[in-house]
Write an enzyme that holds these catalytic residues in place. Structure first.
Site, PDB file in Angstrom:
ATOM      1  N   SER A  82      51.838  32.238  45.398  1.00 35.61           N
ATOM      2  CA  SER A  82      51.545  30.922  44.805  1.00 35.61           C
ATOM      3  C   SER A  82      52.562  29.862  45.222  1.00 35.61           C
ATOM      4  O   SER A  82      53.669  30.168  45.662  1.00 35.61           O
ATOM      5  CB  SER A  82      51.551  31.029  43.279  1.00 35.61           C
ATOM      6  OG  SER A  82      50.683  32.046  42.845  1.00 35.61           O
TER       7      SER A  82
HETATM    8  N1  SAH Z   1      51.626  36.551  41.678  1.00 31.28           N
HETATM    9  C1  SAH Z   1      51.419  36.668  43.104  1.00 31.28           C
HETATM   10  C2  SAH Z   1      50.282  35.802  43.604  1.00 31.28           C
HETATM   11  C3  SAH Z   1      49.083  36.582  43.608  1.00 31.28           C
HETATM   12  S1  SAH Z   1      47.592  35.997  44.312  1.00 31.28           S
HETATM   13  C4  SAH Z   1      52.678  36.412  43.887  1.00 31.28           C
HETATM   14  O1  SAH Z   1      53.683  36.024  43.293  1.00 31.28           O
HETATM   15  O2  SAH Z   1      52.666  36.640  45.106  1.00 31.28           O
HETATM   16  C5  SAH Z   1      46.505  36.830  43.200  1.00 31.28           C
HETATM   17  C6  SAH Z   1      46.545  38.328  43.226  1.00 31.28           C
HETATM   18  O3  SAH Z   1      45.626  38.785  42.241  1.00 31.28           O
HETATM   19  C7  SAH Z   1      46.083  38.944  44.559  1.00 31.28           C
HETATM   20  O4  SAH Z   1      47.059  39.805  45.036  1.00 31.28           O
HETATM   21  C8  SAH Z   1      44.820  39.681  44.171  1.00 31.28           C
HETATM   22  O5  SAH Z   1      44.610  40.882  44.900  1.00 31.28           O
HETATM   23  C9  SAH Z   1      45.040  39.963  42.702  1.00 31.28           C
HETATM   24  N2  SAH Z   1      43.815  40.209  41.947  1.00 31.28           N
HETATM   25  C10 SAH Z   1      42.585  39.671  42.144  1.00 31.28           C
HETATM   26  N3  SAH Z   1      41.722  40.155  41.235  1.00 31.28           N
HETATM   27  C11 SAH Z   1      42.393  41.033  40.474  1.00 31.28           C
HETATM   28  C12 SAH Z   1      42.026  41.856  39.371  1.00 31.28           C
HETATM   29  N4  SAH Z   1      40.791  41.875  38.873  1.00 31.28           N
HETATM   30  N5  SAH Z   1      43.006  42.625  38.820  1.00 31.28           N
HETATM   31  C13 SAH Z   1      44.270  42.619  39.298  1.00 31.28           C
HETATM   32  N6  SAH Z   1      44.661  41.858  40.337  1.00 31.28           N
HETATM   33  C14 SAH Z   1      43.747  41.062  40.906  1.00 31.28           C
END
Ligand code: SAH
Length: 231
Positions: free
Chosen positions: A74
């Site tokens: 993010s």
């Molecule tokens: N917090 C992260 C940003 C993540 S982007 C960082 O600091 O890098 C969002 C993430 O959510 C992705 O890795 C994606 O695979 C995950 N995601 C999407 N749907 C999900 C679900 N249903 N359960 C858990 N994770 C999920």
């Protein structure tokens, strides 16, 4: 100048930029400043260690970056704002949905006792687990699973943060929030336009919600999708 010192200067410049953006957006977000603890966490966590090697030169730009598997780390301003909105205390146990690179989890880990983080894509979960262990963030546990269900094993949580956009607030997450706790989550059916929502549960268990800011997050995948990393 060593590469590390170079990153230290870039990181400091980014932290100042974020602090200014928080100040400039306070009328929208209701968040006037970042607390000293959040500022310190931003200064302590090396974002360059959470992005793919070829993108390291971009680590300290205030933008989201691709981390593979069609996912992103993010934007630093959004990480800072969401963290601040959680109003964390040192003894808190926090649940994060969407581990991704592990950067947000690392920031949280500097502010609380324990972070439980759930990632849907097993390859990302493994990578984040290894990275967080290597960088010595021992109070983060990464789990592979569908975040719609939260992580009941360690519930209830003092705070919950969701870093992917849900079409609505999952009931399991509300249920796993402690009275007095806070949940920050991007919500919106349209994948290119969502509202960051702050849900507070008071001591009597009543919920209060407010929309904080328009945001853009990758979607929270629906239960039933195959957790194999395909886009
Ligand atoms: N917090 C992260 C940003 C993540 S982007 C960082 O600091 O890098 C969002 C993430 O959510 C992705 O890795 C994606 O695979 C995950 N995601 C999407 N749907 C999900 C679900 N249903 N359960 C858990 N994770 C999920």
């Amino acid at each position: 100048m060593t590469p590390l010192q170079h990153h230290d200067q870039e990181r400091e410049a980014l932290v100042r930029e974020i602090a200014e953006e928080v100040h400039d957006t306070q009328y929208l977000t209701g968040c006037k400043t970042l607390s000293p603890r959040v500022l310190r966490a931003l200064r302590e966590v090396p974002r360059e260690a959470f992005v793919p090697e070829e993108l390291r030169p971009c680590s300290y730009l205030n933008i989201p970056l691709p981390i593979g598997h069609a996912q992103t780390i993010s934007q630093p301003y959004v990480v800072a704002l969401m963290t601040e909105l959680l109003a964390l205390e040192p003894d808190d146990v926090v649940l994060e949905i969407g581990t991704g690179s592990g950067y947000q989890a690392a920031i949280l880990s500097r502010l609380v006792k324990q972070v439980e983080s759930v990632e849907f894509i097993d390859a990302l979960a493994r990578q984040a687990k290894e990275r967080l262990a290597g960088l010595n963030f021992p109070n983060v546990t990464v789990h592979t699973g569908d975040g719609h269900a939260g992580w009941p094993e360690h519930a209830p949580y003092d705070a919950i943060i969701v870093t992917a956009a849900a079409s609505q607030v999952p009931q399991a997450l509300v249920d796993q929030l402690k009275p007095g706790g806070r949940l920050v989550i991007p919500v919106g059916a349209d994948h290119w336009r969502q509202g960051l929502r702050l849900v507070s549960k008071n001591l009597a268990g009543q919920l209060h919600e407010r929309e904080v800011l328009p945001v853009v997050f990758v979607p929270l995948r629906d239960t039933g999708a195959v957790p194999d990393g395909s886009p």
